[in-house]
Design a protein around this motif. Sequence first.
Motif, PDB file in Angstrom:
ATOM      1  N   GLY A 197       3.241  64.818  61.829  1.00 22.71           N
ATOM      2  CA  GLY A 197       3.702  64.448  63.312  1.00 22.71           C
ATOM      3  C   GLY A 197       2.920  65.386  64.415  1.00 22.71           C
ATOM      4  N   ALA A 198       3.000  64.785  65.409  1.00 18.84           N
ATOM      5  CA  ALA A 198       2.451  65.836  66.739  1.00 18.84           C
ATOM      6  C   ALA A 198       3.457  65.194  67.853  1.00 18.84           C
ATOM      7  N   SER A 199       3.117  65.652  69.032  1.00 20.56           N
ATOM      8  CA  SER A 199       3.875  65.082  70.091  1.00 20.56           C
ATOM      9  C   SER A 199       3.753  65.796  71.434  1.00 20.56           C
ATOM     10  N   ASN A 200       4.254  65.378  72.700  1.00 23.38           N
ATOM     11  CA  ASN A 200       4.379  66.273  73.571  1.00 23.38           C
ATOM     12  C   ASN A 200       5.572  66.081  74.160  1.00 23.38           C
ATOM     13  N   ALA A 241       8.674  62.886  77.238  1.00 24.88           N
ATOM     14  CA  ALA A 241       8.423  63.114  75.771  1.00 24.88           C
ATOM     15  C   ALA A 241       7.675  61.820  75.088  1.00 24.88           C
ATOM     16  N   ASP A 242       6.881  62.163  74.481  1.00 26.89           N
ATOM     17  CA  ASP A 242       6.055  61.108  73.729  1.00 26.89           C
ATOM     18  C   ASP A 242       5.765  61.659  72.236  1.00 26.89           C
ATOM     19  N   PRO A 243       6.389  61.141  71.364  1.00 28.25           N
ATOM     20  CA  PRO A 243       6.309  61.545  70.016  1.00 28.25           C
ATOM     21  C   PRO A 243       5.025  60.838  69.581  1.00 28.25           C
ATOM     22  N   HIS A 244       4.339  61.390  68.492  1.00 26.31           N
ATOM     23  CA  HIS A 244       3.065  60.900  68.044  1.00 26.31           C
ATOM     24  C   HIS A 244       3.237  60.613  66.385  1.00 26.31           C
ATOM     25  N   LEU A 245       3.003  59.420  66.024  1.00 26.88           N
ATOM     26  CA  LEU A 245       3.001  59.024  64.494  1.00 26.88           C
ATOM     27  C   LEU A 245       1.906  57.990  64.407  1.00 26.88           C
ATOM     28  N   ALA A 256       0.937  58.270  70.403  1.00 28.29           N
ATOM     29  CA  ALA A 256       2.309  57.892  71.087  1.00 28.29           C
ATOM     30  C   ALA A 256       2.799  56.645  71.102  1.00 28.29           C
ATOM     31  N   GLY A 257       3.438  56.380  70.023  1.00 29.46           N
ATOM     32  CA  GLY A 257       4.030  55.079  70.007  1.00 29.46           C
ATOM     33  C   GLY A 257       4.987  54.623  70.824  1.00 29.46           C
ATOM     34  N   PHE A 258       5.724  55.776  71.581  1.00 29.20           N
ATOM     35  CA  PHE A 258       6.824  55.688  72.250  1.00 29.20           C
ATOM     36  C   PHE A 258       6.834  56.657  73.336  1.00 29.20           C
ATOM     37  N   ARG A 259       7.330  56.459  74.587  1.00 33.79           N
ATOM     38  CA  ARG A 259       6.995  57.395  75.724  1.00 33.79           C
ATOM     39  C   ARG A 259       8.182  57.164  76.678  1.00 33.79           C
ATOM     40  N   MET A 260       8.711  58.397  77.225  1.00 38.18           N
ATOM     41  CA  MET A 260       9.836  58.483  77.979  1.00 38.18           C
ATOM     42  C   MET A 260       9.823  59.356  79.206  1.00 38.18           C
ATOM     43  N   VAL A 261      10.445  59.108  80.423  1.00 41.13           N
ATOM     44  CA  VAL A 261      10.416  59.939  81.442  1.00 41.13           C
ATOM     45  C   VAL A 261      11.850  59.888  81.852  1.00 41.13           C
TER      46      VAL A 261
END
Length: 873
Positions: A308-311, A329-333, A806-811
Amino acid sequence: MTLAAIFTWLVRLLAGLVVLGAAAAAVLWVVVSGSLPDYDRDFEVSGPAAPSAPVEILRDANGIPHISGATERDVFFGLGFVHAQDRLWQMEIARRAAQGRLAELFGPPALENDKRMRRLGLARVAARAMRAQTPETRAMFEAYAEGVNARIRAVQAEALGRGAPEFFLFPARISPWTPTDSFSVMKLMSLQVSDQAAAEVRRALFAVSLPAARLRDILPDEPLPAIIEAGAWDAAALEAPWRAAGAAAVPPSPAAAAGAGDVAADGDAAADAPALPWLSALLPGAPGPVPAPGPLAAAFFPEPGHAGASNAWALAPGRAAAGASILAADPHLPFTTPSSWHLARLDLPRPDGPLGVIGAAIPGMPFFLHGRNGDFAWGMTTAYVDDADIFIERLAEGDPTRYLAPDGPLPFTTRQEVIAVAGAPSETVEIRATRHGPVLDPADWGVGQVTPAGHVAALSWTALAEDDMTASALYVQMTARSIADGQKAAAMAGAPAQNLVHATAEEIAFTVAGRIPLRRPGAPGAGRLPSPGWTGAGDWIGWAPREAHPTVVNPASGAVANTNNRTQPEDPLVPYAARWGDSYRILRLDRQLSAREFHTRDSAQALQSDAVSEMARAVLPLIARDLWWSGDRAPEDEVSARRRRALEMLGDWNGEMSAHAPEPLIFAEWMRRLTFRLAEDELGPLITQIEGPRPVFVERVFRNIDGAAIWCDVDKTPREETCAEMARAALDDALADLAARYGAAPEGWRWGEAHRAVHPHPVLTRNPVAAFIADIEHDMSGGDYTLLRAQSKGKGDTPHRAVHGAGFRMVVDFADPDSSMFVIATGQSGHPFSRRYDDLSELWRRGDMVRMSLDRAHAEAASAGRTRLIPAE
């Protein structure tokens, strides 16, 4: 037969084939389309677990469900129903993977993966950990499971295509969903974002083959980029990313405040040294190549650097243009189709007042890992806490049923498990465990390479604790209304360890959450190398106290941020990690956050799509400097002419990893080839462990840090090669390969052609025809070290293919929370024939997002359907 007659029969044959094909397609469509979810119909739900009153599921214009009910239990019932409606196959595969039951579907190819899962016992741990959860959390899991089962019963009663088209490929009955299944899926995710055990094995392999100084080069503990504008290497000149001016992630320690720089380089040799004598003495010789994991194992057991990674970052009101906090947030998978993520909105009736929640869940789990409610927003990144250790257990002499402990031999704990295998006889496996944890097979993470004869390896891992309350922590976080509530959630968390970023309209916070193992002072290898289990020297003695977890609330900088970079101060109360994700992303994020005083929702969204590589900006001048200023004077041949043109193009490049430009492709392939040339002769078969670009290694070599320039000399030749020669040879290698693949002219090359983001379907991707329908693929900007992270494979025939990001992003902007922006990489549905299968993928590729609001009127304005779950009379 005349020519005309032959032609007539050929026409008839062709027409017949067309008719048969059309008929087959029609039959297939009738069968497959039955499983397409109908978003605009009601379902009657019977039984004692039915909701207390009708549950309404409103689908907005993007197919995102907005769920409301009379009670909180009813709402989670509805969430289980919609997850099963959209992603039943994905959920089934996840629970089977966690339980070690994939071979029931896929036969012998899945058997080894099942054996590994049975050894870890994720499902057994999940069942026991369920008892440790709060009553509210258990009620949530139970209601969610009943919602899933309501959908399964509807599929069976109404012949709705077995729930998903993939089920037609396997003669398997869909078993009822249980709360433990959801907890098992959560444990599976913990496994997917943890690479500490794999990293420990890899470090041991290198430690017995290399001197400590060279080990620091190839496996640096703390991958700090050389942030140097001019002059020679100066460690004291580095600004530690965790105390950068623009984004505070941990409180500065006294040493940090005094200007201490990178001290990790001096510490890692001392930490490795105690473990080497006993380990090296027991191993028979230099290790060979580690067997590559199969496709299933690779999906669930990541290699080091591919977990896992992420910003995630948050800006306080004083740094936001509209005067209220912003969180991104944008988690990385790993990229998959459908996405790992599913979007939803819940209206939760609660004793302290109604609570609307929007966010992203992993289907099978009844809570949002990232999201917001009316008062509170949260995101997370992988914390890189060293939460797993491998212990080498010595067998008792003459008695392989016992192993040595500090107080004498102990018997293994054993159990027998039967694994059903489709198309083959079932297999009975014996599962063993020691006082440290489950006994591993030599193939698990390649641990057999560092396990001497007469010994076995066992795993200690925080996620195997039976009192793990992470599920309850996630429920508290999702229903939090203040920073204090968020801190309460963080204190409950067990595994996986995560960096939590929290925000309300007025406040922001950062904390490292999850259990941190306490090891005995002087533990061999400090938890980074396998420990001798019979001595007790490396044993865990408890968990770090909460005050040892770095925490920041409302820092003076007005920002908190993490990109998997270092969070441990230089004088920690409890050292909890020695390796981190890259620091190039936090450098870029810090610079961009500091570049302007005030930020907006749009600027945060733009940062998530930022494709500029600070790594390229730091490393390119190092490897190209001598080549830029020492051109060939002899007449140019094809090779030197192509090299000169490539260097000219790179000289004008700003480091942006644009899909439409050739420079990122030239640089990425050059870095990959250079890493190989520098390390191959010293590492031999171990080179497969570090395939791909290694920029920190290259920086150390070309700056000659601690004598690292020695890697430029090839041991097997009588002359001493220079780093400039290695750089030129690697560039020629890269350009020759790129010319063979993409044409002779570098100007015509495109990064996006090689750097395609492939979102494979876990099953259908294995069939070329089905993959054409089921896989989602497109060009992509960004790279391994950009905020728009799209990590490449680094090896094989398609080394630059993007496989992780980042299969998902949110602001979330609390100045206008109903304009919060969300997106996933594919679509809400997992059905390949649904228009919701990939309808968000193009938005995601462009960096665009969709609006999600807690105002129900926004969803109703462009509703795609309304479903009611009506309890039977």
